[in-house]
Design a protein around this motif. Sequence first.
Motif, PDB file in Angstrom:
ATOM      1  N   ALA A 234       0.832  -1.204   0.000  1.00 31.38           N
ATOM      2  CA  ALA A 234       0.000   0.000   0.000  1.00 31.38           C
ATOM      3  C   ALA A 234       0.868   1.257   0.000  1.00 31.38           C
ATOM      4  CB  ALA A 234      -0.933  -0.006   1.210  1.00 31.38           C
ATOM      5  N   VAL A 235       1.945   1.266   0.802  1.00 30.80           N
ATOM      6  CA  VAL A 235       2.822   2.441   0.858  1.00 30.80           C
ATOM      7  C   VAL A 235       3.474   2.667  -0.507  1.00 30.80           C
ATOM      8  CG1 VAL A 235       4.976   3.347   1.850  1.00 30.80           C
ATOM      9  CG2 VAL A 235       3.254   2.312   3.340  1.00 30.80           C
ATOM     10  N   TYR A 236       3.918   1.565  -1.130  1.00 32.41           N
ATOM     11  CA  TYR A 236       4.558   1.669  -2.439  1.00 32.41           C
ATOM     12  C   TYR A 236       3.572   2.241  -3.465  1.00 32.41           C
ATOM     13  CZ  TYR A 236       7.608   0.431  -6.334  1.00 32.41           C
ATOM     14  OH  TYR A 236       8.417   0.482  -7.433  1.00 32.41           O
ATOM     15  N   ALA A 237       2.384   1.646  -3.510  1.00 27.84           N
ATOM     16  CA  ALA A 237       1.386   2.089  -4.494  1.00 27.84           C
ATOM     17  C   ALA A 237       0.993   3.540  -4.254  1.00 27.84           C
ATOM     18  CB  ALA A 237       0.154   1.190  -4.437  1.00 27.84           C
ATOM     19  N   ALA A 238       0.859   3.920  -2.990  1.00 24.78           N
ATOM     20  CA  ALA A 238       0.451   5.298  -2.682  1.00 24.78           C
ATOM     21  C   ALA A 238       1.530   6.290  -3.118  1.00 24.78           C
ATOM     22  CB  ALA A 238       0.172   5.438  -1.188  1.00 24.78           C
ATOM     23  N   THR A 239       2.806   5.954  -2.861  1.00 23.79           N
ATOM     24  CA  THR A 239       3.898   6.854  -3.256  1.00 23.79           C
ATOM     25  C   THR A 239       3.880   7.086  -4.760  1.00 23.79           C
ATOM     26  OG1 THR A 239       5.249   6.011  -1.448  1.00 23.79           O
ATOM     27  CG2 THR A 239       6.396   7.178  -3.204  1.00 23.79           C
ATOM     28  N   LEU A 240       3.742   5.978  -5.520  1.00 22.30           N
ATOM     29  CA  LEU A 240       3.788   6.129  -6.967  1.00 22.30           C
ATOM     30  C   LEU A 240       2.539   6.795  -7.511  1.00 22.30           C
ATOM     31  CD1 LEU A 240       5.763   2.947  -7.403  1.00 22.30           C
ATOM     32  CD2 LEU A 240       6.401   5.101  -8.457  1.00 22.30           C
ATOM     33  N   ALA A 241       1.399   6.553  -6.854  1.00 19.90           N
ATOM     34  CA  ALA A 241       0.170   7.233  -7.286  1.00 19.90           C
ATOM     35  C   ALA A 241       0.309   8.743  -7.102  1.00 19.90           C
ATOM     36  CB  ALA A 241      -1.028   6.697  -6.490  1.00 19.90           C
ATOM     37  N   VAL A 242       0.820   9.162  -5.950  1.00 20.48           N
ATOM     38  CA  VAL A 242       0.964  10.598  -5.697  1.00 20.48           C
ATOM     39  C   VAL A 242       1.992  11.204  -6.653  1.00 20.48           C
ATOM     40  CG1 VAL A 242       1.642  12.341  -4.006  1.00 20.48           C
ATOM     41  CG2 VAL A 242       0.250  10.400  -3.296  1.00 20.48           C
ATOM     42  N   GLY A 243       3.113  10.498  -6.857  1.00 17.94           N
ATOM     43  CA  GLY A 243       4.128  10.998  -7.797  1.00 17.94           C
ATOM     44  C   GLY A 243       3.557  11.179  -9.189  1.00 17.94           C
ATOM     45  N   ARG A 244       2.786  10.179  -9.635  1.00 16.64           N
ATOM     46  CA  ARG A 244       2.203  10.249 -10.975  1.00 16.64           C
ATOM     47  C   ARG A 244       1.172  11.356 -11.078  1.00 16.64           C
ATOM     48  NH1 ARG A 244       1.352  10.831 -15.304  1.00 16.64           N
ATOM     49  NH2 ARG A 244       1.234   9.428 -17.089  1.00 16.64           N
TER      50      ARG A 244
ATOM     51  N   ILE B 124       0.642  -6.682  -6.665  1.00 17.40           N
ATOM     52  CA  ILE B 124       1.925  -6.469  -7.341  1.00 17.40           C
ATOM     53  C   ILE B 124       1.803  -6.807  -8.825  1.00 17.40           C
ATOM     54  CG2 ILE B 124       4.329  -7.246  -7.435  1.00 17.40           C
ATOM     55  CD1 ILE B 124       4.233  -7.529  -4.383  1.00 17.40           C
ATOM     56  N   TRP B 125       1.072  -7.888  -9.123  1.00 17.32           N
ATOM     57  CA  TRP B 125       0.871  -8.241 -10.530  1.00 17.32           C
ATOM     58  C   TRP B 125       0.106  -7.172 -11.279  1.00 17.32           C
ATOM     59  CZ3 TRP B 125       3.865 -11.127 -13.046  1.00 17.32           C
ATOM     60  CH2 TRP B 125       4.511 -12.200 -12.420  1.00 17.32           C
ATOM     61  N   THR B 126      -0.836  -6.515 -10.574  1.00 15.22           N
ATOM     62  CA  THR B 126      -1.579  -5.415 -11.196  1.00 15.22           C
ATOM     63  C   THR B 126      -0.628  -4.371 -11.765  1.00 15.22           C
ATOM     64  OG1 THR B 126      -3.262  -5.724  -9.499  1.00 15.22           O
ATOM     65  CG2 THR B 126      -3.408  -3.706 -10.813  1.00 15.22           C
ATOM     66  N   TRP B 127       0.446  -4.060 -10.968  1.00 13.98           N
ATOM     67  CA  TRP B 127       1.383  -3.024 -11.422  1.00 13.98           C
ATOM     68  C   TRP B 127       2.072  -3.445 -12.713  1.00 13.98           C
ATOM     69  CZ3 TRP B 127       4.189  -3.000  -6.045  1.00 13.98           C
ATOM     70  CH2 TRP B 127       3.299  -2.549  -5.078  1.00 13.98           C
ATOM     71  N   PHE B 128       2.564  -4.684 -12.717  1.00 10.61           N
ATOM     72  CA  PHE B 128       3.266  -5.132 -13.917  1.00 10.61           C
ATOM     73  C   PHE B 128       2.318  -5.160 -15.123  1.00 10.61           C
ATOM     74  CE2 PHE B 128       6.298  -6.753 -10.771  1.00 10.61           C
ATOM     75  CZ  PHE B 128       7.485  -6.309 -11.336  1.00 10.61           C
ATOM     76  N   ALA B 129       1.090  -5.649 -14.894  1.00 10.43           N
ATOM     77  CA  ALA B 129       0.102  -5.665 -15.980  1.00 10.43           C
ATOM     78  C   ALA B 129      -0.140  -4.248 -16.487  1.00 10.43           C
ATOM     79  CB  ALA B 129      -1.209  -6.287 -15.475  1.00 10.43           C
ATOM     80  N   MET B 130      -0.271  -3.314 -15.554  1.00 11.90           N
ATOM     81  CA  MET B 130      -0.513  -1.917 -15.926  1.00 11.90           C
ATOM     82  C   MET B 130       0.634  -1.356 -16.765  1.00 11.90           C
ATOM     83  SD  MET B 130      -0.814   1.249 -13.319  1.00 11.90           S
ATOM     84  CE  MET B 130       0.934   0.997 -12.907  1.00 11.90           C
ATOM     85  N   ILE B 131       1.875  -1.641 -16.342  1.00  8.09           N
ATOM     86  CA  ILE B 131       3.040  -1.143 -17.093  1.00  8.09           C
ATOM     87  C   ILE B 131       3.029  -1.707 -18.514  1.00  8.09           C
ATOM     88  CG2 ILE B 131       5.559  -1.256 -17.239  1.00  8.09           C
ATOM     89  CD1 ILE B 131       5.568  -1.210 -14.129  1.00  8.09           C
TER      90      ILE B 131
END
Lengths: 207, 207, 207, 207
Positions: free
Chosen positions: C123-133, C188-195
């Motif tokens: 959650a912390v990882y996803a939140a950091t990247l969401a805010v950065g994006r 985590i797989w969601t992220w790779f799929a998204m990329i």
Amino acid sequence: MLRPRERETGRDRDRIVNLSDGVFAIAITLLVLDIRVPNIPEDLVSTELPGELLSLWPRYLGYFLSFICISVFWTIHHSIFRPIRAYDRNLLYLNFLFLMLVAFVPFPTALLGKYGDHQLSVAVYAATLAVGRLLLTAIQWYSTRDERLLDEPQDPATVRFFLIRGVAIPAIFLLSIAISFFSVSAAIWTWFAMIAVDALVIHRRFS
Amino acid sequence: MLRPRERETGRDRDRIVNLSDGVFAIAITLLVLDIRVPNIPEDLVSTELPGELLSLWPRYLGYFLSFICISVFWTIHHSIFRPIRAYDRNLLYLNFLFLMLVAFVPFPTALLGKYGDHQLSVAVYAATLAVGRLLLTAIQWYSTRDERLLDEPQDPATVRFFLIRGVAIPAIFLLSIAISFFSVSAAIWTWFAMIAVDALVIHRRFS
Amino acid sequence: MLRPRERETGRDRDRIVNLSDGVFAIAITLLVLDIRVPNIPEDLVSTELPGELLSLWPRYLGYFLSFICISVFWTIHHSIFRPIRAYDRNLLYLNFLFLMLVAFVPFPTALLGKYGDHQLSVAVYAATLAVGRLLLTAIQWYSTRDERLLDEPQDPATVRFFLIRGVAIPAIFLLSIAISFFSVSAAIWTWFAMIAVDALVIHRRFS
Amino acid sequence: MLRPRERETGRDRDRIVNLSDGVFAIAITLLVLDIRVPNIPEDLVSTELPGELLSLWPRYLGYFLSFICISVFWTIHHSIFRPIRAYDRNLLYLNFLFLMLVAFVPFPTALLGKYGDHQLSVAVYAATLAVGRLLLTAIQWYSTRDERLLDEPQDPATVRFFLIRGVAIPAIFLLSIAISFFSVSAAIWTWFAMIAVDALVIHRRFS
């Protein structure tokens, strides 16, 4: 993979300078990583923190000293590369060797910060900076030796002055190793005296 | 988000080169962080510091070796990008993959510095540099394949020479992995021999 | 201290881009510091080193993932700033906020590398990247909103496409936080799929 | 080795700016290294990780605060150097002293992150930033004092405004040291209030 028969120009020179500046910038900024916040049990912080921070003084001194030395290296590197308009493979190799020494400085600095009262640390520090300074002198000697690498001819008296300076400074660093066998702190004071005298000489010569 | 139908020019090329130079500069400067000042009890420093510093020799060697390898990578990267005036998304992706390998080098270097007498460390180091070098060859192959990316047409013989070199070097790195099963130090000597022979070949060809 | 009534030009734009590139380069290169060589007693190295290196796989994965994410951020930042010829204080502030997030990425990456099987790390990882994006999208929105900041007018359809993408990606990152409550690895797989899907969409749209 | 009688121009100015930008970029990116992932026994991670991450809040705060302060320093440095077309040795020395302070900021930040509830940490932090800001003011004073260093004459009212600001901010930092003897958290709030008021004043003056 450089084409040595054709001397490179313009943006090529810029890229070698940019890489060098990157190494300079990182080397001076990494120095601070060696000054670590002391670990003190929570109930003793108020009483012990002042003493612990003061006892880090060899590390502040090392930071200060290495920052100055690398800054002086940068200033000299900068004035060597200013009139350079082209370079060949030898100059590239010399510059990489020099950068290898610059990037290495944080290690002898850490050694000095931890075991600064021991002869060996002082000798390693002085040797690193002597070799670094000699490589810088080699770069200067190589680039001014060959007019084709330069934008404009250099004043021979100035070139000679800087070559003498470029040999005298590493000689004093090596001398300080001899001094360190008798007195470690005298060796360290030699460096500061040298930096001050060098700045004075430069100031006198150019004003 | 790049507009691939229009090839990018000028300052775009500069920015990809600047980012790459930043990664190169940081990767070579971080290498020194792996050479750590030994912890010695205060009363034993005088007697043990010399031996402790000498025993760090695999780390100095790793620093030296990786510094050279990344420098050579930079030199090749530099000469690949010199004639490039435009790039497309594929080139950008290849360059990022390559930078991922360059930025990774401090890890196998640390492994080599700590467990340099073990076959696995040598294999990991050789594999990392082989893959990095192959990616560099891929960048070169991709950029010279398409005249539109270049400022001026390249000499086909020179391009072929560099592609052969760009496949031979990773092949030798991979070969050294096989050698390491018989002798770890022979594998390490292979690298140094390869670096020396490579420098010699380049020197011969261009003078 | 910027003079906001006069829009800045030329080398000013370059300096903000250079600083950003420096932060990008350092952030991706620092990621490797989190992959640490394991400590193994000398007599067990041969038998335990392979297993220990394999057990570092979450850290390799974190390195790989964050390297890709920061690279994608750089690519987008690059294409946002390409047509920008001037900037004002708001753009400067937005860019610094964005860089604050980029420079922070090594922390959630380390968290993911160490506790990657726990919901909170994901959650912390996803939140950091969401805010950065999102900050990157804000920079894009701000810069295209005002013709005066741009070199040339942008194609409205392309601007709209990138704004939608710039909102969709952080939305998926936030969605992955919801998913992580059910399955950490699915998130985590969601992220790779998204990329992968994102790269495909970009490829389709521009060829 | 600079030739002080001839003022330097063009690419010389660029190189000093590039080195400074490198130090700025690295200093703000190194700040994250101080936020370390907590060590928790495997079976307690689920229950203790949230609390451990929350307990790192002084480090997040230090990251945020130092990032803002260095960003503001960069913005001011940027606007000081924009009209500079030449520099002499004094300006070079002042800039290096200033960079020495910027590169040092990660240490007081780490101190604040670890012992932020102790008066001494707050005083060291405030003193570092006060000295850094004063050096920046000295750079500005020196460069605007001498028309020969500038591209174009500066508006005297604006110069005076920025000099007053450049003395007021370090004065408030020093004042916060006095406040810290009574209340540590009041001193920290003073900084945030100062940053907000400063941003407001700048906004008012220029719109």
